[in-house]
Design a protein around this motif. Structure first.
Motif, PDB file in Angstrom:
ATOM      1  N   ASP A 127       0.845  -1.268   0.002  1.00 42.33           N
ATOM      2  CA  ASP A 127      -0.037   0.020   0.028  1.00 42.33           C
ATOM      3  C   ASP A 127       0.832   1.217   0.016  1.00 42.33           C
ATOM      4  O   ASP A 127       0.632   2.141  -0.621  1.00 42.33           O
ATOM      5  N   ARG A 128       1.974   1.191   0.694  1.00 42.14           N
ATOM      6  CA  ARG A 128       2.883   2.274   1.111  1.00 42.14           C
ATOM      7  C   ARG A 128       3.343   2.696  -0.554  1.00 42.14           C
ATOM      8  O   ARG A 128       3.184   3.956  -0.955  1.00 42.14           O
ATOM      9  N   VAL A 129       3.857   1.688  -1.027  1.00 40.29           N
ATOM     10  CA  VAL A 129       4.730   1.959  -2.312  1.00 40.29           C
ATOM     11  C   VAL A 129       3.693   2.362  -3.463  1.00 40.29           C
ATOM     12  O   VAL A 129       4.021   3.089  -4.579  1.00 40.29           O
ATOM     13  N   ALA A 130       2.426   1.810  -3.522  1.00 39.39           N
ATOM     14  CA  ALA A 130       1.510   1.764  -4.533  1.00 39.39           C
ATOM     15  C   ALA A 130       0.984   3.407  -4.444  1.00 39.39           C
ATOM     16  O   ALA A 130       0.630   4.279  -5.434  1.00 39.39           O
ATOM     17  N   THR A 131       0.765   3.780  -3.107  1.00 41.21           N
ATOM     18  CA  THR A 131       0.300   5.007  -3.108  1.00 41.21           C
ATOM     19  C   THR A 131       1.348   6.235  -3.373  1.00 41.21           C
ATOM     20  O   THR A 131       1.080   7.220  -4.321  1.00 41.21           O
ATOM     21  N   MET A 132       2.592   5.821  -3.049  1.00 39.79           N
ATOM     22  CA  MET A 132       3.710   6.671  -3.324  1.00 39.79           C
ATOM     23  C   MET A 132       3.753   6.833  -4.981  1.00 39.79           C
ATOM     24  O   MET A 132       4.185   7.920  -5.554  1.00 39.79           O
ATOM     25  N   LEU A 133       3.788   5.888  -5.766  1.00 37.14           N
ATOM     26  CA  LEU A 133       3.950   5.870  -7.272  1.00 37.14           C
ATOM     27  C   LEU A 133       2.567   6.065  -7.970  1.00 37.14           C
ATOM     28  O   LEU A 133       2.567   5.808  -9.182  1.00 37.14           O
ATOM     29  N   GLN A 134       1.542   6.180  -7.256  1.00 35.86           N
ATOM     30  CA  GLN A 134       0.324   6.513  -7.787  1.00 35.86           C
ATOM     31  C   GLN A 134      -0.475   5.267  -8.680  1.00 35.86           C
ATOM     32  O   GLN A 134      -0.854   5.428  -9.754  1.00 35.86           O
ATOM     33  N   ILE A 135      -0.227   4.096  -7.996  1.00 38.86           N
ATOM     34  CA  ILE A 135      -0.512   2.773  -8.775  1.00 38.86           C
ATOM     35  C   ILE A 135      -1.652   1.997  -8.069  1.00 38.86           C
ATOM     36  O   ILE A 135      -1.913   0.968  -8.289  1.00 38.86           O
ATOM     37  N   ASP A 136      -1.935   2.681  -6.832  1.00 42.66           N
ATOM     38  CA  ASP A 136      -2.959   2.072  -5.860  1.00 42.66           C
ATOM     39  C   ASP A 136      -4.154   1.605  -6.521  1.00 42.66           C
ATOM     40  O   ASP A 136      -4.983   0.543  -6.192  1.00 42.66           O
ATOM     41  N   HIS A 137      -4.863   2.138  -7.651  1.00 44.29           N
ATOM     42  CA  HIS A 137      -5.923   1.833  -8.355  1.00 44.29           C
ATOM     43  C   HIS A 137      -5.716   0.570  -9.243  1.00 44.29           C
ATOM     44  O   HIS A 137      -6.729   0.101  -9.899  1.00 44.29           O
ATOM     45  N   LEU A 138      -4.424   0.322  -9.244  1.00 41.76           N
ATOM     46  CA  LEU A 138      -4.183  -0.983 -10.536  1.00 41.76           C
ATOM     47  C   LEU A 138      -3.747  -2.065  -9.762  1.00 41.76           C
ATOM     48  O   LEU A 138      -3.450  -3.078 -10.382  1.00 41.76           O
ATOM     49  N   LEU A 139      -3.907  -2.155  -8.410  1.00 39.59           N
ATOM     50  CA  LEU A 139      -3.116  -3.296  -7.551  1.00 39.59           C
ATOM     51  C   LEU A 139      -3.903  -4.700  -8.058  1.00 39.59           C
ATOM     52  O   LEU A 139      -3.153  -5.721  -8.024  1.00 39.59           O
ATOM     53  N   ASP A 140      -4.984  -4.646  -8.595  1.00 35.06           N
ATOM     54  CA  ASP A 140      -5.654  -6.036  -8.911  1.00 35.06           C
ATOM     55  C   ASP A 140      -5.764  -6.333 -10.254  1.00 35.06           C
ATOM     56  O   ASP A 140      -6.253  -7.393 -10.750  1.00 35.06           O
ATOM     57  N   ARG A 141      -4.772  -5.368 -11.017  1.00 35.58           N
ATOM     58  CA  ARG A 141      -4.846  -5.572 -12.376  1.00 35.58           C
ATOM     59  C   ARG A 141      -3.527  -6.680 -12.575  1.00 35.58           C
ATOM     60  O   ARG A 141      -2.608  -6.637 -11.995  1.00 35.58           O
ATOM     61  N   LYS A 142      -3.647  -7.130 -14.023  1.00 36.51           N
ATOM     62  CA  LYS A 142      -2.234  -7.677 -14.118  1.00 36.51           C
ATOM     63  C   LYS A 142      -1.560  -6.936 -15.316  1.00 36.51           C
ATOM     64  O   LYS A 142      -1.847  -6.047 -16.202  1.00 36.51           O
ATOM     65  N   PRO A 143      -0.085  -7.214 -15.509  1.00 34.20           N
ATOM     66  CA  PRO A 143       0.767  -6.865 -16.328  1.00 34.20           C
ATOM     67  C   PRO A 143      -0.110  -6.291 -17.728  1.00 34.20           C
ATOM     68  O   PRO A 143       0.424  -5.275 -18.325  1.00 34.20           O
ATOM     69  N   ALA A 144      -0.367  -7.263 -18.372  1.00 36.45           N
ATOM     70  CA  ALA A 144      -0.966  -7.239 -19.917  1.00 36.45           C
ATOM     71  C   ALA A 144      -1.904  -6.158 -19.626  1.00 36.45           C
ATOM     72  O   ALA A 144      -2.428  -5.337 -20.955  1.00 36.45           O
ATOM     73  N   GLU A 145      -2.656  -5.448 -18.729  1.00 35.43           N
ATOM     74  CA  GLU A 145      -3.615  -4.781 -18.789  1.00 35.43           C
ATOM     75  C   GLU A 145      -3.245  -3.379 -18.526  1.00 35.43           C
ATOM     76  O   GLU A 145      -3.831  -2.360 -18.490  1.00 35.43           O
ATOM     77  N   LEU A 146      -1.924  -3.176 -18.498  1.00 34.15           N
ATOM     78  CA  LEU A 146      -1.138  -1.887 -18.017  1.00 34.15           C
ATOM     79  C   LEU A 146      -0.442  -1.197 -19.315  1.00 34.15           C
ATOM     80  O   LEU A 146       0.046  -1.922 -20.125  1.00 34.15           O
TER      81      LEU A 146
END
Length: 370
Positions: A115-134
């Protein structure tokens, strides 16, 4: 965080000497960028730091610990690759958490770190996606997040932005700069992009053919290059190299230029305490950055500046500046002009040539002499 000392490192692949006596001390919290053309040894050096490749002799010291013969997992180093190296079957959350899980970190702590690094890098809304969707930029943030979640002693970035488009590269460059300023982490960053190097680094190490040519701040590298290779590699557009002659002028020295019509000017050089008497009336290479050749004003030239008229061969508007190509001493030269000067290809233009920051090189060995 930790300091890093790459101590007299050599690397041989059979008869090929890939790294030659590399010695670099990196302070804790410093951002060092390794630059150079393809094949110069920068990625090889990065791999030896990470433990992905062995060294032939020398040592790798992390803080006060010799890690030369330790495996990658025992060095406490995190690496961000050009290819992202994400696990395609795992979600973003699992990709970030995976390294912590391998180290048997408690699940509650892993969740907090993700949660800490996802918030820092602004990817917290992507946590349940897989790499192919990014997108490419989002995948790079995930790769960075996986490294940041570990909080190692040092981070290695191996050309992490080279797969991104130009706009995204600029955005990610800014993110990496912010990240370093916020976390004060020790970073070694490999790139062939000199703009990336200039904007990110505390210090830059310029390499060629396995040799460390210069290690200095971006300002020092740009303004005081040790040789023509460093001078030409750093800066965009690159430095102009003009074959010229050094002349005696009054009590000092001057550099001689002529335009396409043969009109000559002698531009006095600043006194820098360097004895160049042996070079008087000899050919030298004059190094001038494009911004040191600009539009002349109505005012008289400054002390180390002279005005000279010349025809414009090429005009390249870039928005903030306009780059033009003309000729001095029968060689193409690039100048950086204000767009408001309205240069027109094929017409004459009055230039101010400023040698207050000029450098001179030996035409034989290409080392700097002034």
């Amino acid at each position: 965080m930790s300091s890093l000392h790459i101590k007299d490192v050599n690397k041989h692949y059979g008869d090929y000497h890939a790294l030659k006596e590399i010695d670099i001390k990196i302070d804790s919290g410093e951002f060092l960028v390794l630059v150079g053309p393809s094949g110069c040894g920068k990625s090889t050096l990065m791999n030896t730091i990470a433990g992905l490749d062995s060294i032939s002799d020398g040592a790798i010291l992390l803080g006060d610990k010799d890690v030369t013969h330790l495996s990658p997992k025992d060095r406490d180093i995190a690496m961000v690759f050009q290819s992202y190296a994400l696990y395609p079957s795992m979600t973003v959350r699992r990709n970030i958490a995976f390294g912590l899980e391998m180290r048997k970190v408690p699940q509650a702590q892993i969740a907090l770190e993700v949660d800490r690094v996802a918030t820092m890098l602004q990817i917290d809304h992507l946590l349940d996606r897989k790499p192919a969707e990014l997108s490419g930029g989002q995948r790079q943030r995930v790769a960075m997040g996986r490294a940041l979640a570990r909080e190692p002693k040092i981070y290695l970035f191996d050309e992490p932005l080279s797969n991104l488009d130009a706009k995204l590269r600029v955005e990610m460059r800014t993110e990496i700069k912010k990240l370093h300023q916020r976390l004060k982490t020790t970073i070694v960053y490999v790139t062939h992009d000199q703009i990336e190097a200039m904007t990110l680094a505390d210090r830059i190490a310029v390499m060629k053919d396995g040799v460390l040519l210069q290690l200095a701040s971006p300002e020092q590298i740009y303004n005081n290059p040790v040789n023509m290779f460093v001078a030409g590699f750093m800066g965009s557009p690159s430095m102009n190299f003009i074959r010229s002659y050094l002349r005696a002028l009054n009590d000092g020295l001057a550099i001689e230029l002529h335009n396409r019509d043969g009109e000559r000017v002698s531009i006095p050089l600043p006194e820098r305490g360097k004895d160049l008497s042996a070079w008087v009336n000899r050919e030298v290479i004059l190094g001038l950055r494009p911004e040191q050749i600009r539009q002349a004003t109505v005012n008289s030239p400054a002390v180390f500046e002279r005005h000279i008229n010349n025809q414009l061969d090429v005009v390249e508007p870039t928005g903030a500046d306009t780059l033009v190509v003309t000729q001095f001493n029968d060689q193409d030269v690039t100048a950086r002009l204000d767009p408001e000067s309205h240069p027109v290809s094929g017409r004459d233009f009055l230039f101010a040539v400023d040698v207050s920051k000029a450098v001179l090189f030996d035409p034989d060995n290409e080392d700097r002499i002034y």
